[in-house]
Design an enzyme around this catalytic site. Structure first.
Site, mmCIF file in Angstrom:
data_model
loop_
_atom_site.group_PDB
_atom_site.id
_atom_site.type_symbol
_atom_site.label_atom_id
_atom_site.label_comp_id
_atom_site.label_asym_id
_atom_site.label_seq_id
_atom_site.Cartn_x
_atom_site.Cartn_y
_atom_site.Cartn_z
ATOM 1 N N HIS A 90 0.836 -1.201 0.000
ATOM 2 C CA HIS A 90 0.000 0.000 0.000
ATOM 3 C C HIS A 90 0.868 1.248 0.000
ATOM 4 C CE1 HIS A 90 -4.267 -1.389 1.217
ATOM 5 N NE2 HIS A 90 -3.710 -2.195 0.348
ATOM 6 N N TYR B 56 -9.007 5.831 7.894
ATOM 7 C CA TYR B 56 -9.248 6.263 9.275
ATOM 8 C C TYR B 56 -10.298 7.363 9.246
ATOM 9 C CZ TYR B 56 -4.840 3.953 10.582
ATOM 10 O OH TYR B 56 -3.848 3.037 10.828
ATOM 11 N N PRO C 209 -3.785 0.293 18.861
ATOM 12 C CA PRO C 209 -3.485 -0.137 17.483
ATOM 13 C C PRO C 209 -3.607 0.957 16.420
ATOM 14 C CG PRO C 209 -5.579 -1.042 18.224
ATOM 15 C CD PRO C 209 -4.987 -0.352 19.397
ATOM 16 N N LYS D 122 1.518 -0.158 15.140
ATOM 17 C CA LYS D 122 2.929 -0.286 15.530
ATOM 18 C C LYS D 122 3.262 -1.552 16.327
ATOM 19 C CE LYS D 122 4.721 3.272 13.672
ATOM 20 N NZ LYS D 122 4.523 2.788 12.325
ATOM 21 N N TYR E 36 4.370 6.468 10.127
ATOM 22 C CA TYR E 36 3.523 5.320 9.788
ATOM 23 C C TYR E 36 4.329 4.239 9.067
ATOM 24 C CZ TYR E 36 -0.980 3.051 9.050
ATOM 25 O OH TYR E 36 -2.032 2.179 9.108
HETATM 26 C C1 LIG Z 1 -6.715 -8.454 20.183
HETATM 27 C C2 LIG Z 1 -5.492 -7.738 19.653
HETATM 28 C C3 LIG Z 1 -5.559 -7.021 18.449
HETATM 29 C C4 LIG Z 1 -4.433 -6.358 17.960
HETATM 30 N N1 LIG Z 1 -4.527 -5.647 16.799
HETATM 31 C C5 LIG Z 1 -3.445 -4.981 16.355
HETATM 32 C C6 LIG Z 1 -3.498 -4.226 15.174
HETATM 33 O O1 LIG Z 1 -4.529 -4.136 14.513
HETATM 34 N N2 LIG Z 1 -2.378 -3.566 14.768
HETATM 35 C C7 LIG Z 1 -1.195 -3.651 15.486
HETATM 36 O O2 LIG Z 1 -0.178 -3.088 15.078
HETATM 37 N N3 LIG Z 1 -1.115 -4.365 16.600
HETATM 38 C C8 LIG Z 1 -2.206 -5.035 17.045
HETATM 39 N N4 LIG Z 1 -2.118 -5.742 18.173
HETATM 40 C C9 LIG Z 1 -0.811 -5.812 18.818
HETATM 41 C C10 LIG Z 1 0.097 -6.868 18.168
HETATM 42 O O3 LIG Z 1 -0.654 -7.971 17.797
HETATM 43 C C11 LIG Z 1 1.164 -7.201 19.186
HETATM 44 O O4 LIG Z 1 1.921 -6.026 19.416
HETATM 45 C C12 LIG Z 1 2.081 -8.347 18.777
HETATM 46 O O5 LIG Z 1 1.374 -9.567 18.817
HETATM 47 C C13 LIG Z 1 3.295 -8.418 19.708
HETATM 48 O O6 LIG Z 1 4.027 -9.579 19.448
HETATM 49 P P1 LIG Z 1 4.757 -10.349 20.626
HETATM 50 O O7 LIG Z 1 5.475 -11.467 19.982
HETATM 51 O O8 LIG Z 1 5.502 -9.377 21.452
HETATM 52 O O9 LIG Z 1 3.591 -10.888 21.576
HETATM 53 P P2 LIG Z 1 2.415 -11.920 21.298
HETATM 54 O O10 LIG Z 1 2.029 -11.912 19.868
HETATM 55 O O11 LIG Z 1 1.389 -11.641 22.328
HETATM 56 O O12 LIG Z 1 3.092 -13.327 21.584
HETATM 57 C C14 LIG Z 1 3.339 -13.786 22.891
HETATM 58 C C15 LIG Z 1 3.256 -15.302 22.891
HETATM 59 O O13 LIG Z 1 3.603 -15.778 24.194
HETATM 60 C C16 LIG Z 1 2.731 -16.803 24.560
HETATM 61 N N5 LIG Z 1 2.717 -16.881 26.027
HETATM 62 C C17 LIG Z 1 2.110 -16.056 26.904
HETATM 63 N N6 LIG Z 1 2.348 -16.449 28.159
HETATM 64 C C18 LIG Z 1 3.125 -17.543 28.076
HETATM 65 C C19 LIG Z 1 3.705 -18.405 29.040
HETATM 66 N N7 LIG Z 1 3.509 -18.208 30.352
HETATM 67 N N8 LIG Z 1 4.444 -19.444 28.611
HETATM 68 C C20 LIG Z 1 4.667 -19.651 27.280
HETATM 69 N N9 LIG Z 1 4.122 -18.872 26.313
HETATM 70 C C21 LIG Z 1 3.375 -17.822 26.714
HETATM 71 C C22 LIG Z 1 1.398 -16.378 23.962
HETATM 72 O O14 LIG Z 1 0.512 -17.476 23.792
HETATM 73 C C23 LIG Z 1 1.860 -15.797 22.631
HETATM 74 O O15 LIG Z 1 1.876 -16.770 21.606
HETATM 75 C C24 LIG Z 1 -3.227 -6.417 18.684
HETATM 76 C C25 LIG Z 1 -3.158 -7.131 19.875
HETATM 77 C C26 LIG Z 1 -4.275 -7.781 20.375
HETATM 78 C C27 LIG Z 1 -4.184 -8.519 21.691
#
Ligand SMILES: Cc1cc2nc3c(=O)[nH]c(=O)nc-3n(C[C@H](O)[C@H](O)[C@H](O)COP(=O)(O)OP(=O)(O)OC[C@H]3O[C@@H](n4cnc5c(N)ncnc54)[C@H](O)[C@@H]3O)c2cc1C
Length: 403
Positions: A84, A213, A305, A309, A397
Site C-alpha cells: 500500500h 481512518y 493499534p 505499531k 507510519y
Molecule cells: C486483540 C489484539 C488485536 C491487535 N490488533 C493490532 C493491530 O490491529 N495492529 C497492530 O499493530 N497491533 C495489534 N495488536 C498488537 C500486536 O498484535 C502485538 O503487538 C504483537 O502480537 C506483539 O508480538 P509479541 O510477539 O511481542 O507478543 P504476542 O504476539 O502476544 O506473543 C506472545 C506469545 O507468548 C505466549 N505466552 C504467553 N504467556 C506464556 C507463558 N507463560 N508461557 C509460554 N508462552 C506464553 C502467547 O501465547 C503468545 O503466543 C493487537 C493485539 C491484540 C491482543
C-alpha cells in the site's frame, strides 16, 4: 562460540537462548539467532493451530518486510500481501489521501496478517530443525541474575529444567517473564483510554483501496483489509460494552453511518467471520532487561493499534537483541547487551507518541467537549493540508529509519 544443543530428551537441558513465547517477537528472534549459529528453544503455552489462527495486527512497516526477506521468510508475503502506498483520512464526510512514497522518499507498507507472518515463521523454523515447543505449561524463570538462568516448564508430561545463557521474555503483555523481575527494578508507564475497538473480520472484498481512518461525531471508524476477499473493520465503542449488544445488523448500520462521505461511494457488506471488543491502552516498562533476562515486544510495551505499531515494534526489539547477543558470543563484549534497553526504548517511545497522537486526533473522548472537537478537526485539516504535517504522519507510519 559455545555450541550447546538442547537434547530434547532429558529433564535437564541446555540451550544458548531460551525464548518464552512463539509470537512475532519470539519466533523472529529464534530465526535471527540461528543466522548467527546460536541455538534457541522457543516455549509456547498455546497449541500451534491456535497461534497460527490468532487474528491481530496486519500492517507491516518496510523494516519488518526487509527483515522477513533477510531471513528468507518473505516469499508468501510478497505473493499474497498487498503493498500500500498511502492511507485515507476521512472527516467532515470528505476523504483525504496521505501519499507515502511521495512524502517519505518512496517508502510503502505491506498489508499481511500477523497470523500469516506467524505461520511462515513457524514453518521455516521447524523446517530448519529449530526447537519450537507448543503447549508447554508452568513456565518459571529462575536465577535470572546468574550466568546460567533457568527456564522450568512442563511439556509432554515431563518437568524440564532448561539451563540457558540468556532468556528472552517474548510472552506478551500477560506473560510470566516481566513478573520474574522484582518490582523495585522496574518503572512502569501507563495510559488507559476511555474507549475500545469493536473489530470484525468479514468475508467481503474491501470497499476501499487503502486503509481508511475516519473521525466522526459518533466516534472513530477504521476500514482495513487482510486480502482481496477479507475485510477488517473497526468501530470505537465503550471498552466495557458486551459484544452481545452488537448483532451483525447493528455493526453494519453503524459502519455505514460513520464511514459515509458526500461523494459517490458505498460500503459493501458480507458475512462476519469474527467479532470482538478490545480495550485500548499504552504501557511501557523500563528497563527491558534484568540480569540475563531481556524483555521484547508486548512483554515490555503496548500501544493502541491506531498507529499500527505493535507487531513492528516487537520485531524491531528482537533485531536489536539478536545483534547484541551475537556480539557477546563473538567477542565476549557486554556493550550491546548493556545498550539493548536504551536502544530499543528510543523506538518504543517514538511509537508510543505516534500511537497516542493518532488515537487522540481520531477518537471522541467521553464527555462531549466542543473545545476538544475543534482542536481535533483543526489538527486533521492541518495534517492533510500541510506537506510538512502530512510527511510527519507518513514517516512515522511507514517506520522511521532513525529514532
Ligand atoms: C486483540 C489484539 C488485536 C491487535 N490488533 C493490532 C493491530 O490491529 N495492529 C497492530 O499493530 N497491533 C495489534 N495488536 C498488537 C500486536 O498484535 C502485538 O503487538 C504483537 O502480537 C506483539 O508480538 P509479541 O510477539 O511481542 O507478543 P504476542 O504476539 O502476544 O506473543 C506472545 C506469545 O507468548 C505466549 N505466552 C504467553 N504467556 C506464556 C507463558 N507463560 N508461557 C509460554 N508462552 C506464553 C502467547 O501465547 C503468545 O503466543 C493487537 C493485539 C491484540 C491482543
Amino acid at each position: 562460540m559455545a555450541a550447546f544443543a538442547a537434547d530434547g530428551n532429558g529433564s535437564d537441558m541446555h540451550t544458548q537462548v531460551g525464548i518464552v513465547g512463539a509470537g512475532p517477537a519470539g519466533l523472529m528472534l529464534s530465526h535471527l539467532l540461528a543466522r548467527h549459529g546460536i541455538d534457541s528453544v522457543v516455549l509456547e503455552a498455546r497449541d500451534r493451530d491456535y497461534v497460527e489462527a490468532r487474528v491481530r495486527a496486519g500492517v507491516l512497516e518496510q523494516g519488518t518486510v526487509d527483515l522477513l526477506d533477510e531471513i528468507g521468510s518473505g516469499e508468501r508475503m510478497h505473493r499474497e500481501g498487498l503493498v500500500h502506498e498511502g492511507i485515507e483520512l476521512r472527516f467532515d464526510r470528505t476523504p483525504h489521501r496521505i501519499d507515502f512514497p511521495a512524502l517519505t522518499g518512496g517508502r510503502t507498507i505491506m498489508l499481511y496478517g500477523q497470523q500469516e507472518v506467524v505461520k511462515d515463521l513457524i514453518a521455516a523454523r521447524l523446517a530448519a530443525g529449530g526447537d519450537v515447543r507448543f503447549e508447554v505449561s508452568d513456565v518459571r524463570l529462575d536465577k535470572i541474575d546468574s550466568a546460567e538462568p533457568v527456564l522450568s516448564f512442563r511439556h509432554d508430561g515431563r518437568d524440564i529444567d532448561l539451563r540457558c545463557d540468556f532468556i528472552a521474555g517474548c510472552d506478551g503483555f500477560h506473560g510470566v517473564s516481566r513478573e520474574a523481575i522484582p518490582r523495585s527494578e522496574l518503572t512502569e508507564y501507563h495510559r488507559e483510554y476511555p474507549f475500545g475497538w469493536l473489530g470484525i473480520l468479514a468475508a467481503v472484498a474491501p470497499s476501499a483501496d487503502e486503509v481508511t481512518y475516519t473521525y466522526t461525531d459518533r466516534g472513530f471508524a477504521l476500514m482495513s483489509l487482510r486480502s482481496p476477499t477479507l475485510s477488517r473493520l473497526y468501530l470505537q465503542v465503550d471498552p466495557n460494552d458486551d459484544i452481545a449488544n452488537w448483532p451483525d445488523r447493528r455493526i453494519w448500520d453503524e459502519l455505514h453511518t460513520r464511514l459515509a462521505i458526500d461523494s459517490d461511494w458505498s460500503l459493501t457488506e458480507g458475512p462476519i467471520l469474527e467479532k470482538g471488543i478490545t480495550a485500548m491502552r499504552s504501557f511501557v516498562v523500563e528497563p527491558m532487561r534484568c540480569g540475563r533476562l531481556f524483555l521484547a515486544g508486548d512483554a515490555a510495551h503496548i500501544v493502541p493499534p491506531t498507529g499500527a505499531k505493535g507487531m513492528n515494534l516487537a520485531i524491531a526489539d528482537v533485531a536489536v537483541l539478536a545483534d547484541a547477543i551475537a556480539h557477546w558470543y563473538d567477542s565476549g563484549s557486554e556493550t550491546g547487551l548493556d545498550e539493548y534497553s536504551a536502544t530499543a526504548l528510543r523506538r518504543v517511545w517514538r511509537a508510543q507518541h505516534f500511537s497516542w497522537w493518532m488515537t487522540s486526533m481520531l477518537h471522541r473522548f467521553g464527555d462531549d467537549d466542543p473545545y476538544q472537537r475543534q482542536l481535533q478537526l483543526s489538527q486533521l485539516r492541518y495534517t492533510v493540508a500541510s506537506p510538512a504535517a502530512a510527511a510527519s504522519l507518513a514517516e512515522n507510519y511507514v517506520g522511521l529509519l532513525k529514532v
